[in-house]
Enzyme design. Structure first.
Site, mmCIF file in Angstrom:
data_model
loop_
_atom_site.group_PDB
_atom_site.id
_atom_site.type_symbol
_atom_site.label_atom_id
_atom_site.label_comp_id
_atom_site.label_asym_id
_atom_site.label_seq_id
_atom_site.Cartn_x
_atom_site.Cartn_y
_atom_site.Cartn_z
ATOM 1 N N CYS A 62 -4.310 -0.236 6.470
ATOM 2 C CA CYS A 62 -5.781 -0.213 6.427
ATOM 3 C C CYS A 62 -6.299 -1.348 5.542
ATOM 4 O O CYS A 62 -7.348 -1.934 5.842
ATOM 5 C CB CYS A 62 -6.293 1.114 5.905
ATOM 6 S SG CYS A 62 -5.447 2.549 6.590
ATOM 7 N N CYS A 107 -4.084 2.523 15.382
ATOM 8 C CA CYS A 107 -5.006 3.626 15.073
ATOM 9 C C CYS A 107 -6.342 3.457 15.785
ATOM 10 O O CYS A 107 -7.136 4.382 15.840
ATOM 11 C CB CYS A 107 -5.217 3.743 13.568
ATOM 12 S SG CYS A 107 -5.959 2.263 12.860
HETATM 13 FE FE1 FES Z 1 -6.463 2.751 10.854
HETATM 14 FE FE2 FES Z 1 -6.786 3.259 8.402
HETATM 15 S S1 FES Z 1 -5.847 4.550 9.841
HETATM 16 S S2 FES Z 1 -7.336 1.492 9.413
#
Ligand code: FES
Length: 125
Positions: free
Chosen positions: A102, A33
């Site tokens: 996360c 991400c």
């Molecule tokens: Fe990457 Fe939450 S989407 S840490």
């Protein structure tokens, strides 16, 4: 999708910011991400006297960083090393499955900051 507790920590993050003279700094990122988290610790008598964070990431990343700083403060290094991503997620009343990574970032960031502190102590000896 998020628990009330997650939303609350996202809206009012605890311990956000930097510790300029930190004893240990942990930087972690998630390549998928692209989110980044830095955890700063101040250690006194083997305990985490202060813990702060800076996070560039999603709402869950901010909420989990906030929670992990609260959980770690006042703990011994050994206790703080035992805080797992599951503990963080549970303390927040759970996270949606696709957001579990996360909370990984928060626990890893804390552990990396402690490892950094321990490395610095070693090289001082
Ligand atoms: Fe990457 Fe939450 S989407 S840490």
């Amino acid at each position: 999708m998020y628990s009330e507790k997650v939303m609350e920590h996202f809206r009012n993050p605890r311990n956000m910011g930097e510790i300029p003279d930190a004893d240990g700094v942990g930087r972690v990122g998630n390549p998928v991400c692209g989110d980044l988290m830095t955890i700063y610790i101040k250690v006194k008598d083997g305990r985490l006297e202060d813990v702060k964070f800076k996070t560039f990431g999603c709402g869950a990343a901010i909420a989990t960083s906030s929670m992990v700083t609260e959980m770690a403060k006042g703990k011994t290094l050994e206790e703080a090393l035992r805080i797992s991503k599951m503990d963080v997620a549970q303390a927040l009343g759970g996270l949606p499955p696709i957001k579990m990574h996360c909370s990984n970032l928060a626990a890893d960031g804390l552990h990396a900051a402690i490892a950094d502190y321990q490395k610095k102590q070693q090289s001082r000896k």
